[in-house]
Design an enzyme around this catalytic site. Sequence first.
Site, short mmCIF file in Angstrom:
data_model
loop_
_atom_site.label_atom_id
_atom_site.label_comp_id
_atom_site.label_asym_id
_atom_site.label_seq_id
_atom_site.Cartn_x
_atom_site.Cartn_y
_atom_site.Cartn_z
N ASP A 295 -58.75 -88.22 -32.54
CA ASP A 295 -58.25 -87.17 -31.77
C ASP A 295 -56.98 -87.79 -30.86
O ASP A 295 -55.94 -87.02 -30.93
CB ASP A 295 -59.07 -86.57 -31.04
CG ASP A 295 -58.72 -85.91 -29.74
OD1 ASP A 295 -58.86 -84.57 -29.94
OD2 ASP A 295 -58.10 -86.11 -28.73
N PHE B 163 -58.76 -81.92 -29.20
CA PHE B 163 -58.39 -81.57 -30.43
C PHE B 163 -59.66 -81.68 -31.52
O PHE B 163 -59.65 -81.06 -32.51
CB PHE B 163 -57.12 -82.07 -31.09
CG PHE B 163 -55.75 -81.73 -30.30
CD1 PHE B 163 -55.69 -80.36 -29.84
CD2 PHE B 163 -54.94 -82.47 -29.95
CE1 PHE B 163 -54.74 -79.52 -29.29
CE2 PHE B 163 -53.86 -81.97 -29.48
CZ PHE B 163 -53.81 -80.90 -28.90
N ASP B 164 -60.72 -82.54 -30.98
CA ASP B 164 -61.85 -82.74 -31.86
C ASP B 164 -62.45 -81.33 -31.69
O ASP B 164 -63.11 -80.79 -32.76
CB ASP B 164 -62.48 -83.88 -31.55
CG ASP B 164 -62.42 -84.95 -32.36
OD1 ASP B 164 -61.97 -84.83 -33.58
OD2 ASP B 164 -62.28 -86.40 -31.71
N VAL B 165 -62.70 -81.15 -30.38
CA VAL B 165 -63.37 -79.81 -30.14
C VAL B 165 -62.94 -78.67 -30.70
O VAL B 165 -63.73 -77.90 -31.14
CB VAL B 165 -63.56 -79.78 -28.59
CG1 VAL B 165 -64.37 -78.43 -28.31
CG2 VAL B 165 -64.32 -81.07 -27.97
N GLY C 284 -63.59 -78.43 -34.23
CA GLY C 284 -65.12 -78.10 -34.43
C GLY C 284 -65.22 -76.71 -34.29
O GLY C 284 -65.85 -75.96 -35.03
#
Length: 396
Positions: free
Chosen positions: A150, A178-180, A183
């Site tokens: 991320d 940005f991972d979230v 997802g």
Amino acid sequence: MSDAEPPQTTNGGDGPLAGLVIADFTRVLAGPYATMLLADMGATVIKVEAPSGDDSRQWVPPHRDGVSTYYLSCNRNKQSIVLDLKDDADRAAAYDIIDCSDVLVENFKPGGLARFGLDRSSTETRWPELIHVSITGFGTQGGHDMPGYDLLAQAMSGLMVVTGSSEGPPQRAGVAMFDVITGLHAAVGILGALIERRASGLGQGVELNLLTSALSGLVNQSTGYAACGNVPMRLGNDHPSLFPYGPFAASDREIVICCGNDGQFRRLAQVIDRSWLGADPRFRTMADRNAHRDFLRREMTEALTRGTAQEWFRRLQAEGIPCAPILGVDEGVDFADSIGLNPVVQVGRGEEEVPLIRHPVEFSRTPVHYDKAPPALDQDREDVLRWIGQQKMGIS
């Protein structure tokens, strides 16, 4: 996919995604977060882990009873089985799981699954109804060799350049945002592909990467460049297009005030005993206020420092002016609880029960459930293998 009953991993079959089976070959955050959201809604998620386990199991501190809270944050309502894809028997077990799955989600490096016959070109031939979701850091072309962390996406998307003090260095966000976001995009993409499959009867590939999700998540900042060539820079806590919109000092601590239109600003001016500001042509419109920020900031600060943040919070709230005290995460959770949002839920049963942050969506008829705590490594091997055996017998 098989019509046989999947292993009971979540809520007993009454969630909005009950009956959906997901083979989860992801680790860390973007993929596990997406599959957890779907598991909360009733999907059966089988978390396939390498012998070393999900990387995030080792990411401490903090921890709860020795278990990484990073791992706990995105792995509830799943079953864990360890499979070494280099081993023939384990690879066969992986195939058997996918035989009975609707969706395969993976975040291997581009091309990393080809040697196991699990790349998309292979899966679409063997499992034409399967939805194959692939999450990478920077896509499968020029960025295929870049690892999907991320922070790298934060650095290369421009987020760090627009975050932080105007006089200070670029700053990362306080969470792997940005991972979230990726997802969340993955969950939406999966649901879209499932709806399309109802009409076509076919699966398809769904590809996501952190950088594309990051640029989408930068919304007005990235669009400002794409649409008119504007290159944004750091403004600290100021908004590039709105003022007043940010923290302002009260007598004891800062309070955030957000005026999104002219009417809100005029009411603000009255409440802080500066009604003349609302009539002054220098501050009549948002463009005017943006052009005279420094003067307006001084006037507001002089007025606000005559009261505490909590006093202003009560007065401004009463007049419908968007505002908020700046809270720590602990205070934020407590505040959400105080206004009836019930942010913390107990997940699992008995000794495995653990308090976690609730699913963000509420359904009026088919509520999400929190029946299974994040599993220990390989905790559900026997259940999953028993299920595989039942499926193979049914198929034969």
